[in-house]
Structures are given as structure tokens and as C-alpha cells.
Design a protein around this motif. Sequence first.
Motif, PDB file in Angstrom:
ATOM      1  N   ALA A   1      -8.735   2.699 -16.134  1.00 45.04           N
ATOM      2  CA  ALA A   1      -9.916   3.551 -16.011  1.00 45.04           C
ATOM      3  C   ALA A   1     -10.687   3.148 -14.762  1.00 45.04           C
ATOM      4  O   ALA A   1     -10.779   1.963 -14.427  1.00 45.04           O
ATOM      5  N   THR A   2     -11.235   4.138 -14.071  1.00 40.52           N
ATOM      6  CA  THR A   2     -11.952   3.868 -12.830  1.00 40.52           C
ATOM      7  C   THR A   2     -13.262   4.641 -12.787  1.00 40.52           C
ATOM      8  O   THR A   2     -13.403   5.685 -13.424  1.00 40.52           O
ATOM      9  N   ASP A   3     -14.220   4.120 -12.003  1.00 39.09           N
ATOM     10  CA  ASP A   3     -15.466   4.850 -11.778  1.00 39.09           C
ATOM     11  C   ASP A   3     -15.405   5.636 -10.460  1.00 39.09           C
ATOM     12  O   ASP A   3     -16.407   6.188 -10.012  1.00 39.09           O
ATOM     13  N   ASN A   4     -14.207   5.667  -9.849  1.00 44.74           N
ATOM     14  CA  ASN A   4     -14.003   6.426  -8.607  1.00 44.74           C
ATOM     15  C   ASN A   4     -12.763   7.301  -8.767  1.00 44.74           C
ATOM     16  O   ASN A   4     -11.790   7.163  -8.035  1.00 44.74           O
ATOM     17  N   ILE A   5     -12.805   8.206  -9.736  1.00 40.00           N
ATOM     18  CA  ILE A   5     -11.618   9.009 -10.007  1.00 40.00           C
ATOM     19  C   ILE A   5     -11.322   9.974  -8.860  1.00 40.00           C
ATOM     20  O   ILE A   5     -10.152  10.290  -8.601  1.00 40.00           O
ATOM     21  N   VAL A   6     -12.334  10.427  -8.137  1.00 37.05           N
ATOM     22  CA  VAL A   6     -12.084  11.331  -7.007  1.00 37.05           C
ATOM     23  C   VAL A   6     -11.259  10.616  -5.945  1.00 37.05           C
ATOM     24  O   VAL A   6     -10.277  11.162  -5.421  1.00 37.05           O
ATOM     25  N   GLY A   7     -11.624   9.372  -5.639  1.00 41.75           N
ATOM     26  CA  GLY A   7     -10.842   8.602  -4.685  1.00 41.75           C
ATOM     27  C   GLY A   7      -9.433   8.349  -5.187  1.00 41.75           C
ATOM     28  O   GLY A   7      -8.452   8.440  -4.437  1.00 41.75           O
ATOM     29  N   ALA A   8      -9.311   8.041  -6.487  1.00 41.70           N
ATOM     30  CA  ALA A   8      -7.993   7.797  -7.083  1.00 41.70           C
ATOM     31  C   ALA A   8      -7.131   9.055  -7.040  1.00 41.70           C
ATOM     32  O   ALA A   8      -5.912   8.980  -6.801  1.00 41.70           O
ATOM     33  N   MET A   9      -7.748  10.201  -7.274  1.00 44.79           N
ATOM     34  CA  MET A   9      -7.016  11.466  -7.214  1.00 44.79           C
ATOM     35  C   MET A   9      -6.496  11.725  -5.801  1.00 44.79           C
ATOM     36  O   MET A   9      -5.366  12.184  -5.613  1.00 44.79           O
ATOM     37  N   TRP A  10      -7.292  11.405  -4.827  1.00 44.19           N
ATOM     38  CA  TRP A  10      -6.850  11.583  -3.442  1.00 44.19           C
ATOM     39  C   TRP A  10      -5.758  10.580  -3.075  1.00 44.19           C
ATOM     40  O   TRP A  10      -4.832  10.916  -2.338  1.00 44.19           O
ATOM     41  N   ASP A  11      -5.855   9.357  -3.587  1.00 43.69           N
ATOM     42  CA  ASP A  11      -4.786   8.377  -3.330  1.00 43.69           C
ATOM     43  C   ASP A  11      -3.453   8.904  -3.848  1.00 43.69           C
ATOM     44  O   ASP A  11      -2.423   8.808  -3.168  1.00 43.69           O
ATOM     45  N   LYS A  12      -3.455   9.445  -5.076  1.00 39.47           N
ATOM     46  CA  LYS A  12      -2.229  10.016  -5.634  1.00 39.47           C
ATOM     47  C   LYS A  12      -1.819  11.267  -4.866  1.00 39.47           C
ATOM     48  O   LYS A  12      -0.628  11.521  -4.630  1.00 39.47           O
ATOM     49  N   PHE A  13      -2.790  12.039  -4.473  1.00 42.35           N
ATOM     50  CA  PHE A  13      -2.558  13.253  -3.700  1.00 42.35           C
ATOM     51  C   PHE A  13      -1.778  12.929  -2.426  1.00 42.35           C
ATOM     52  O   PHE A  13      -0.851  13.653  -2.032  1.00 42.35           O
TER      53      PHE A  13
ATOM     54  N   LEU B   1     -11.012   6.039  -0.257  1.00 41.73           N
ATOM     55  CA  LEU B   1      -9.606   5.819  -0.576  1.00 41.73           C
ATOM     56  C   LEU B   1      -9.274   4.338  -0.670  1.00 41.73           C
ATOM     57  O   LEU B   1      -9.892   3.516   0.001  1.00 41.73           O
ATOM     58  N   GLU B   2      -8.277   4.010  -1.492  1.00 39.89           N
ATOM     59  CA  GLU B   2      -7.733   2.653  -1.494  1.00 39.89           C
ATOM     60  C   GLU B   2      -6.610   2.522  -0.478  1.00 39.89           C
ATOM     61  O   GLU B   2      -6.426   1.476   0.138  1.00 39.89           O
ATOM     62  N   ILE B   3      -5.814   3.566  -0.317  1.00 37.22           N
ATOM     63  CA  ILE B   3      -4.736   3.549   0.671  1.00 37.22           C
ATOM     64  C   ILE B   3      -5.359   3.547   2.062  1.00 37.22           C
ATOM     65  O   ILE B   3      -6.189   4.390   2.393  1.00 37.22           O
ATOM     66  N   GLU B   4      -4.956   2.588   2.881  1.00 41.02           N
ATOM     67  CA  GLU B   4      -5.554   2.433   4.204  1.00 41.02           C
ATOM     68  C   GLU B   4      -4.606   2.835   5.327  1.00 41.02           C
ATOM     69  O   GLU B   4      -5.046   3.096   6.446  1.00 41.02           O
ATOM     70  N   ASN B   5      -3.306   2.859   5.033  1.00 42.95           N
ATOM     71  CA  ASN B   5      -2.297   3.130   6.064  1.00 42.95           C
ATOM     72  C   ASN B   5      -1.398   4.265   5.600  1.00 42.95           C
ATOM     73  O   ASN B   5      -0.843   4.197   4.502  1.00 42.95           O
ATOM     74  N   PRO B   6      -1.205   5.323   6.392  1.00 44.85           N
ATOM     75  CA  PRO B   6      -0.342   6.434   5.987  1.00 44.85           C
ATOM     76  C   PRO B   6       1.068   5.994   5.612  1.00 44.85           C
ATOM     77  O   PRO B   6       1.689   6.576   4.715  1.00 44.85           O
ATOM     78  N   GLN B   7       1.561   4.961   6.271  1.00 45.69           N
ATOM     79  CA  GLN B   7       2.898   4.445   5.976  1.00 45.69           C
ATOM     80  C   GLN B   7       2.990   3.952   4.528  1.00 45.69           C
ATOM     81  O   GLN B   7       4.024   4.085   3.878  1.00 45.69           O
ATOM     82  N   ASP B   8       1.888   3.386   4.030  1.00 42.75           N
ATOM     83  CA  ASP B   8       1.888   2.869   2.660  1.00 42.75           C
ATOM     84  C   ASP B   8       2.103   3.993   1.641  1.00 42.75           C
ATOM     85  O   ASP B   8       2.777   3.811   0.629  1.00 42.75           O
ATOM     86  N   ALA B   9       1.518   5.155   1.900  1.00 49.12           N
ATOM     87  CA  ALA B   9       1.708   6.293   0.995  1.00 49.12           C
ATOM     88  C   ALA B   9       3.155   6.756   1.007  1.00 49.12           C
ATOM     89  O   ALA B   9       3.722   7.101  -0.039  1.00 49.12           O
TER      90      ALA B   9
END
Length: 311
Positions: free
Chosen positions: A175-187, A235-243
Motif C-alpha cells: 500500500a502506498t500514499d503515492n498511488i498516482v506516482g506508482a501508477m505512472w511507474d507501472k505505466f 516517480l520512483e523510476i529514475e532512468n528510462p533504461q530501468d523501465a
Amino acid sequence: MKIAILGAGAMGSVFGGHLALAGNDVFLINIDKQFVDTVNSNGLVVETSSSRDVVKVAAYDNPSVLGVVDLVLVLVKSFHTKEAMLSALNLVGDQSVVMSLQNGLGQEDLLAEVVGRDKVIAGKTFVGGMMVSPGHVQSGVEGKETIIGELDGSLTSRVSLVEKTFSAAGLKTTATDNIVGAMWDKFLINVAAGALSGITGLNFGNLYDLSEVEEIGVAAVAEAMAVAEALEIDLEIENPQDAWIKASSGLPFEFKTSVLQSIERQMITEIDFINGAVVRAGLKAGVSTPVNSTLVACIKGIERSFSPKKM
């Protein structure tokens, strides 16, 4: 928990199968009568890299025969979200929760239009699934996390209950208090490889063996991250390569994205909710997205080939 899986395709069957194995009261809803008949007669086969389980679980092709459940987990194709939820209102009671784990962005708003924003929680998952045959699903859950949260960022008891229920079923959930950021990370994960897999027709093993394909996938993610930055999304993802790397992590060589699976069945894809969502958000934020625009155009062209217009 009493859980209805609205859209028990590959991903819905993965979640429903694991949740049923853990002792939850699960109902699989799928309009494919062959799937329903197979599951009800023979059970749902859930196969991972290390196990093969036959799960006794009830399947239905019509949600109207069911009663109120604790959780409606929505996993229909994104463009069917509103229609599917309207057909399943009988599942939703005063204390029910509705949650989407669909690919892309925008489904929570569609669900809120039908059931009210107060009943909707959001979620994104890195779990993978592929339907081998009706009633037989290949599950990619090892090392894959599901992230859930309230749309307003609060941490509530209902989110905590879903978190505990899923995790107890081997579906690691946070569970997170930043679900919008998490949704974008998965996106970003969907943006990375979905369209490219659909365009090339390649499974992950072959897709990830081509440096030219990787270059385009990483560029598509970089555009999406630029849009997120312009919209001030954390976002938690910082590098496009990581995604790009994370998109295939833990999945088998033969894994196919949902976009490719749809194309192989000559069905409309969810591209408007994935790379198309990058393009729309880019227009809103004033950020150019030529790579994603090109990927969308290619997928739209493939979709047109299923039923071309004629003179």
C-alpha cells in the motif's frame, strides 16, 4: 474475502487463481463460454516456473447471477471498463471496493463514473500472465509487486485488508500514499515494450535480443518520463533504461505482451490507454512525444488490417 474478477482473461485468471488457492471465495467472470465451461468442469490450471496447480474455482459468463462481494477486481480490456462495470453493479454493496489493475491510465475515472469515487481504489501490478489455452494460464508472479492505494493518498483499513489478502496469496502487494506516482511507474513498463512487441510480433525472448528495438523502447519511456516531470508526478523510476529492463524481469522467454496477444487474436488493443495516453498527456503538458505517436500509428495500422475499409 469474497472477490469477483471482472474480466478473467490471462491476468484475471492469474490473480483469481492465486487468491482462490489461498482460500478466498473467488468468482471468475469471462464472456468466453469455452473458458467458463472448462474451468467449471476441470478447474483452472495455474502454471508458474516452479509449480502447476489445478484450482477449483467458480466461473461465470454473466455477473448478474452473483451477489454482493467485498472486492471487484477489474481486469477487462480498458476500452470495455465502463460497459463491464455497468453490467456488474449487482456485485457492489455499501461496503464493497472496486479496484482496477488494468494496463495504462484513466480507468479509475471511468469506474468512478459508474460506482462513485468513494468506492474506487487504485492499483498497478508488475505481475505477468499469458493464457495458454482456455482455462490454462501461465503465471509470472515471482519477484513481481502489486501496488495499491486510495486515490486521495490516504492509508485506510480497506486498502490494508486488500494488501494483506493479496500478499497472503503469494501476490506481493504494498500500500502506498503515492498511488498516482506508482501508477505512472507501472505505466512506464507498459510503454516500454507493449507496442513494440505488438508491431514486431516478437515474444520477450526475441524482442529483448535486438538493440535497435531496445533503443526505441527506452526512447518511448524517456518521453513519458518527460511528460510526468512536466505534470509534477513523483516517480520512483529514475532512468528510462530501468523501465525497459523491468518490463521483462522474471518473465519467461516465450512471454507475450497483452498488446501482442490481442493482435494475434485480431482484436483491438489497449494502445489508446498506453502509448496513446502518453501522447494525450504530452499535449496537455506541452511536451513533444514523436516516438509514442509513431508507435500508436503503427498499432492503429495493424488494427485496421483486421477489417480494412474498401471502396
